[in-house]
Design a protein around this motif. Structure first.
Motif, PDB file in Angstrom:
ATOM      1  N   GLN A 137      -8.403  21.107  -2.719  1.00 49.69           N
ATOM      2  CA  GLN A 137      -9.291  20.182  -3.428  1.00 49.69           C
ATOM      3  C   GLN A 137      -9.677  18.984  -2.570  1.00 49.69           C
ATOM      4  O   GLN A 137     -10.588  18.236  -2.916  1.00 49.69           O
ATOM      5  CB  GLN A 137      -8.615  19.692  -4.721  1.00 49.69           C
ATOM      6  N   GLY A 138      -8.979  18.799  -1.465  1.00 55.23           N
ATOM      7  CA  GLY A 138      -9.284  17.685  -0.571  1.00 55.23           C
ATOM      8  C   GLY A 138      -8.387  16.489  -0.830  1.00 55.23           C
ATOM      9  O   GLY A 138      -7.983  16.210  -1.962  1.00 55.23           O
ATOM     10  N   THR A 139      -8.080  15.781   0.246  1.00 54.99           N
ATOM     11  CA  THR A 139      -7.309  14.551   0.139  1.00 54.99           C
ATOM     12  C   THR A 139      -7.981  13.509   1.032  1.00 54.99           C
ATOM     13  O   THR A 139      -8.396  13.806   2.144  1.00 54.99           O
ATOM     14  CB  THR A 139      -5.833  14.767   0.534  1.00 54.99           C
ATOM     15  N   LEU A 140      -8.102  12.296   0.513  1.00 56.56           N
ATOM     16  CA  LEU A 140      -8.848  11.260   1.217  1.00 56.56           C
ATOM     17  C   LEU A 140      -7.949  10.511   2.196  1.00 56.56           C
ATOM     18  O   LEU A 140      -6.867  10.041   1.823  1.00 56.56           O
ATOM     19  CB  LEU A 140      -9.459  10.279   0.216  1.00 56.56           C
ATOM     20  N   VAL A 141      -8.419  10.399   3.411  1.00 57.70           N
ATOM     21  CA  VAL A 141      -7.769   9.583   4.433  1.00 57.70           C
ATOM     22  C   VAL A 141      -8.723   8.446   4.783  1.00 57.70           C
ATOM     23  O   VAL A 141      -9.866   8.688   5.179  1.00 57.70           O
ATOM     24  CB  VAL A 141      -7.441  10.412   5.688  1.00 57.70           C
ATOM     25  N   THR A 142      -8.248   7.230   4.613  1.00 57.00           N
ATOM     26  CA  THR A 142      -9.051   6.048   4.925  1.00 57.00           C
ATOM     27  C   THR A 142      -8.329   5.236   5.993  1.00 57.00           C
ATOM     28  O   THR A 142      -7.168   4.841   5.795  1.00 57.00           O
ATOM     29  CB  THR A 142      -9.267   5.180   3.685  1.00 57.00           C
ATOM     30  N   VAL A 143      -9.015   5.025   7.112  1.00 57.51           N
ATOM     31  CA  VAL A 143      -8.444   4.240   8.209  1.00 57.51           C
ATOM     32  C   VAL A 143      -9.213   2.926   8.271  1.00 57.51           C
ATOM     33  O   VAL A 143     -10.389   2.900   8.625  1.00 57.51           O
ATOM     34  CB  VAL A 143      -8.530   4.986   9.540  1.00 57.51           C
ATOM     35  N   SER A 144      -8.530   1.857   7.892  1.00 56.31           N
ATOM     36  CA  SER A 144      -9.202   0.563   7.811  1.00 56.31           C
ATOM     37  C   SER A 144      -8.171  -0.552   7.886  1.00 56.31           C
ATOM     38  O   SER A 144      -7.042  -0.406   7.407  1.00 56.31           O
ATOM     39  CB  SER A 144      -9.973   0.463   6.494  1.00 56.31           C
ATOM     40  N   SER A 145      -8.602  -1.671   8.458  1.00 47.64           N
ATOM     41  CA  SER A 145      -7.723  -2.840   8.499  1.00 47.64           C
ATOM     42  C   SER A 145      -7.994  -3.749   7.318  1.00 47.64           C
ATOM     43  O   SER A 145      -7.348  -4.784   7.153  1.00 47.64           O
ATOM     44  CB  SER A 145      -7.920  -3.600   9.813  1.00 47.64           C
ATOM     45  N   GLY A 200      -2.589  12.129   1.860  1.00 47.64           N
ATOM     46  CA  GLY A 200      -3.668  11.221   2.238  1.00 47.64           C
ATOM     47  C   GLY A 200      -3.371   9.808   1.780  1.00 47.64           C
ATOM     48  O   GLY A 200      -2.393   9.542   1.069  1.00 47.64           O
ATOM     49  N   GLY A 201      -4.211   8.873   2.212  1.00 52.90           N
ATOM     50  CA  GLY A 201      -4.038   7.491   1.804  1.00 52.90           C
ATOM     51  C   GLY A 201      -4.735   6.536   2.734  1.00 52.90           C
ATOM     52  O   GLY A 201      -5.550   6.935   3.564  1.00 52.90           O
ATOM     53  N   LEU A 202      -4.383   5.266   2.589  1.00 48.45           N
ATOM     54  CA  LEU A 202      -4.963   4.199   3.406  1.00 48.45           C
ATOM     55  C   LEU A 202      -3.997   3.837   4.522  1.00 48.45           C
ATOM     56  O   LEU A 202      -2.794   3.622   4.269  1.00 48.45           O
ATOM     57  CB  LEU A 202      -5.245   2.977   2.530  1.00 48.45           C
ATOM     58  N   VAL A 203      -4.514   3.765   5.735  1.00 50.03           N
ATOM     59  CA  VAL A 203      -3.684   3.422   6.886  1.00 50.03           C
ATOM     60  C   VAL A 203      -4.495   2.538   7.828  1.00 50.03           C
ATOM     61  O   VAL A 203      -5.727   2.651   7.889  1.00 50.03           O
ATOM     62  CB  VAL A 203      -3.180   4.700   7.599  1.00 50.03           C
ATOM     63  N   GLN A 204      -3.813   1.673   8.544  1.00 49.62           N
ATOM     64  CA  GLN A 204      -4.487   0.800   9.499  1.00 49.62           C
ATOM     65  C   GLN A 204      -4.802   1.562  10.785  1.00 49.62           C
ATOM     66  O   GLN A 204      -4.103   2.527  11.120  1.00 49.62           O
ATOM     67  CB  GLN A 204      -3.610  -0.405   9.817  1.00 49.62           C
ATOM     68  N   PRO A 205      -5.822   1.130  11.508  1.00 50.86           N
ATOM     69  CA  PRO A 205      -6.104   1.745  12.816  1.00 50.86           C
ATOM     70  C   PRO A 205      -4.858   1.732  13.696  1.00 50.86           C
ATOM     71  O   PRO A 205      -4.136   0.728  13.750  1.00 50.86           O
ATOM     72  CB  PRO A 205      -7.214   0.865  13.385  1.00 50.86           C
ATOM     73  N   GLY A 206      -4.623   2.845  14.356  1.00 47.64           N
ATOM     74  CA  GLY A 206      -3.438   2.996  15.182  1.00 47.64           C
ATOM     75  C   GLY A 206      -2.245   3.559  14.448  1.00 47.64           C
ATOM     76  O   GLY A 206      -1.225   3.893  15.073  1.00 47.64           O
ATOM     77  N   GLY A 207      -2.350   3.672  13.149  1.00 49.93           N
ATOM     78  CA  GLY A 207      -1.250   4.168  12.344  1.00 49.93           C
ATOM     79  C   GLY A 207      -1.190   5.674  12.289  1.00 49.93           C
ATOM     80  O   GLY A 207      -1.956   6.379  12.954  1.00 49.93           O
TER      81      GLY A 207
END
Length: 115
Positions: free
Chosen positions: A107-115, A9-16
């Motif tokens: 335990q879950g992993t967070l995915v954040t899609v944001s610019s 999981g992690g932070l990724v930009q829209p379209g990524g």
């Protein structure tokens, strides 16, 4: 018992893209079904995709054509390749293992899609 360890999981930009992994250990039953669920803030947990021991897959309509679930039975690992990510894909993603008499969660992993 079965233990599940998720990663990716992690932070990724829209379209990524991101790839999640989940490895099972413990009392593994060969004919199992593994799946990914997700839960966004204030919403119920919902199925994203699942794959059975033979490779048959099911996807939520919202991710069809963008996400791909796969598994490596030798490694007891399931993957979720997520492409063309959207802001609405932001959530905690949970791995699930099911076999007769067994139902385990990671335990879950967070995915954040944001610019």
């Amino acid at each position: 018992q079965v233990q599940l360890v998720e990663s990716g999981g992690g932070l990724v930009q829209p379209g990524g893209s991101l790839r999640l992994s989940c490895t099972a250990s413990g009392s593994i039953f060969s004919r199992n079904r593994m799946a990914w669920y997700r839960q966004a803030p204030g919403k119920q947990r919902q199925l994203v995709a699942r794959i059975d021991w033979g490779g048959t897959t099911v996807y939520a309509d919202s991710v069809k054509g963008r996400f791909t679930i796969s598994r490596d039975n030798a490694k007891n690992t399931v993957y979720l390749q997520m492409n063309s990510l959207l802001a609405e894909d932001t959530a905690f993603y949970y791995c699930n293992y099911w076999a007769p008499g067994l139902n385990a969660w990671g335990q879950g992993t967070l995915v954040t899609v944001s610019s």
